[in-house]
Write an enzyme that holds these catalytic residues in place. Structure first.
Site, short mmCIF file in Angstrom:
data_model
loop_
_atom_site.label_atom_id
_atom_site.label_comp_id
_atom_site.label_asym_id
_atom_site.label_seq_id
_atom_site.Cartn_x
_atom_site.Cartn_y
_atom_site.Cartn_z
N SER A 156 82.02 11.59 -66.83
CA SER A 156 81.59 12.77 -67.59
C SER A 156 80.51 12.38 -68.57
CB SER A 156 82.77 13.37 -68.35
OG SER A 156 82.30 14.31 -69.30
N TYR A 185 89.33 13.93 -74.14
CA TYR A 185 88.63 13.95 -72.85
C TYR A 185 87.50 12.91 -72.82
CZ TYR A 185 86.07 15.80 -68.84
OH TYR A 185 85.44 15.93 -67.63
N1 LIG Z 1 83.52 20.96 -64.32
C1 LIG Z 1 82.76 20.22 -65.12
O1 LIG Z 1 81.86 20.72 -65.83
C2 LIG Z 1 82.94 18.73 -65.17
C3 LIG Z 1 82.03 17.98 -65.89
C4 LIG Z 1 82.17 16.60 -65.94
C5 LIG Z 1 83.22 16.01 -65.27
N2 LIG Z 1 84.10 16.76 -64.57
C6 LIG Z 1 85.17 16.06 -63.87
O2 LIG Z 1 85.20 16.48 -62.51
C7 LIG Z 1 86.52 16.31 -61.98
C8 LIG Z 1 86.93 17.58 -61.25
O3 LIG Z 1 86.98 18.62 -62.18
P1 LIG Z 1 86.75 20.16 -61.81
O4 LIG Z 1 85.78 20.68 -62.79
O5 LIG Z 1 86.50 20.31 -60.35
O6 LIG Z 1 88.18 20.76 -62.25
P2 LIG Z 1 89.29 21.62 -61.49
O7 LIG Z 1 88.66 22.69 -60.68
O8 LIG Z 1 90.27 21.98 -62.53
O9 LIG Z 1 89.93 20.57 -60.47
C9 LIG Z 1 90.72 19.50 -60.92
C10 LIG Z 1 91.46 18.93 -59.74
O10 LIG Z 1 92.24 17.82 -60.18
C11 LIG Z 1 93.58 17.99 -59.69
N3 LIG Z 1 94.53 17.34 -60.58
C12 LIG Z 1 94.71 17.55 -61.92
N4 LIG Z 1 95.72 16.79 -62.37
C13 LIG Z 1 96.19 16.08 -61.30
C14 LIG Z 1 97.24 15.14 -61.13
N5 LIG Z 1 98.02 14.76 -62.15
N6 LIG Z 1 97.43 14.63 -59.89
C15 LIG Z 1 96.66 15.01 -58.86
N7 LIG Z 1 95.66 15.91 -58.95
C16 LIG Z 1 95.44 16.43 -60.17
C17 LIG Z 1 93.76 19.52 -59.65
O11 LIG Z 1 94.79 19.91 -58.75
P3 LIG Z 1 96.31 20.21 -59.18
O12 LIG Z 1 96.28 20.90 -60.52
O13 LIG Z 1 96.81 21.05 -58.06
O14 LIG Z 1 96.98 18.88 -59.23
C18 LIG Z 1 92.41 19.94 -59.10
O15 LIG Z 1 92.37 19.82 -57.70
C19 LIG Z 1 87.40 15.94 -63.17
O16 LIG Z 1 87.62 14.55 -63.20
C20 LIG Z 1 86.57 16.36 -64.37
O17 LIG Z 1 86.88 15.61 -65.53
C21 LIG Z 1 83.98 18.10 -64.50
#
Ligand SMILES: NC(=O)c1ccc[n+]([C@@H]2O[C@H](COP(=O)([O-])OP(=O)(O)OC[C@H]3O[C@@H](n4cnc5c(N)ncnc54)[C@H](OP(=O)(O)O)[C@@H]3O)[C@@H](O)[C@H]2O)c1
Length: 251
Positions: A154, A167
């Site tokens: 991130s 975070y």
């Molecule tokens: N969106 C952004 O702007 C952004 C920016 C920088 C970095 N990121 C990073 O990108 C990654 C994906 O995020 P996203 O934005 O796509 O969020 P998201 O749509 O909320 O997806 C998160 C995913 O992680 C899974 N997850 C959460 N806790 C888990 C656990 N304990 N075990 C297994 N799976 C788990 C969730 O599934 P379940 O809840 O079903 O387990 C879901 O599939 C993350 O690492 C986030 O920090 C996102």
């Protein structure tokens, strides 16, 4: 072994014959990359806790002629993660690419009043979950003669963001994990790199309600695909211990 041949010269299916494991593959960024890797010819294991979301991704990939497997896993549980790789090997014969993408955004707030349990939970998922995912991948990747570990970082790790300390700190620790592991497994042709996507409209960001730095590129999950594809298709002796970012700010 020809160490420059990883996914080269495969035309429209650059990941043909490869097996990719994507944690957090049920929605958001992980789901978009799962579809893209499957379209590129990989067999894809999508892993998370919500079976319904995983099953929907698998159905969609299969409807497009791809190969996928849903694997219910909580990345905070190391035995769960080991079982995930065992399933990948059993169903598809091995593991070549891992996207450690499962992550948790924590409710913000100043450190003085932050919920300490939420702080710990953030580290359990974002740091220990990624550690489990990377550590348990090493043995199956060694068996294939090498592969890719892509760690979802991130941009918040670059600079202090008041109210987002848990975070950002978890992702900063993940960056050191990435660099250290990269050096430790370099001789096994396993690359370990960080993918920083910047702001993406997903459930985690409340579909754009989170305040991001002004001037940033607000992306859809599909906008992250080209960088994820680049990282998955580099040669075995390609970049490692590097950070690749889609952000528009320095630092
Ligand atoms: N969106 C952004 O702007 C952004 C920016 C920088 C970095 N990121 C990073 O990108 C990654 C994906 O995020 P996203 O934005 O796509 O969020 P998201 O749509 O909320 O997806 C998160 C995913 O992680 C899974 N997850 C959460 N806790 C888990 C656990 N304990 N075990 C297994 N799976 C788990 C969730 O599934 P379940 O809840 O079903 O387990 C879901 O599939 C993350 O690492 C986030 O920090 C996102």
């Amino acid at each position: 072994m020809n160490t420059t041949s990883f996914a080269r010269d495969k035309g429209a299916a650059p990941l043909a014959g490869k097996v990719a494991v994507i944690t957090g593959g049920g929605r958001g960024i992980g789901r978009a990359i799962a579809h893209a890797y499957a379209d590129a010819g990989a067999a894809v294991v999508v892993a998370a806790r919500s079976s319904e979301e995983l099953d929907a991704v698998v159905r969609s990939i299969e409807a497009h002629g791809g190969k996928a497997l849903a694997c219910r896993v909580d990345v905070t549980d190391y035995a769960n993660v080991e079982a995930m790789y065992a399933q990948a090997v059993e169903h598809f014969g091995g593991v070549d690419i891992v996207l450690a993408n499962a992550g948790l955004g924590t409710p913000g707030g100043p450190i003085e009043t932050a919920n300490l349990d939420a702080w710990k939970r953030t580290f359990e998922v974002n740091l220990y979950g990624a550690l489990h995912t990377a550590r348990a991948a090493i043995a199956p990747l060694r068996k294939r003669g090498g592969g890719k570990l892509i760690m979802t970082g991130s941009g918040s790790r670059h600079r202090p963001m008041p109210g987002l300390s848990a975070y950002a700190t978890s992702k900063l620790a993940l960056w050191m994990l990435t660099q250290t592991l990269a050096i430790e497994v370099q001789d096994a042709n396993i690359s370990v790199n960080e993918l920083i996507q910047g702001p993406v409209r997903t459930e985690m960001t409340g579909f754009g309600k989170v305040a991001f730095p002004p001037g940033e590129w607000m992306k859809e999950p599909e906008d992250v695909v080209p960088l994820a594809m680049f990282l998955a298709t580099q040669p075995l002796v390609g970049p490692t211990a590097q950070s690749f970012s889609l952000m528009r700010r320095a630092g």
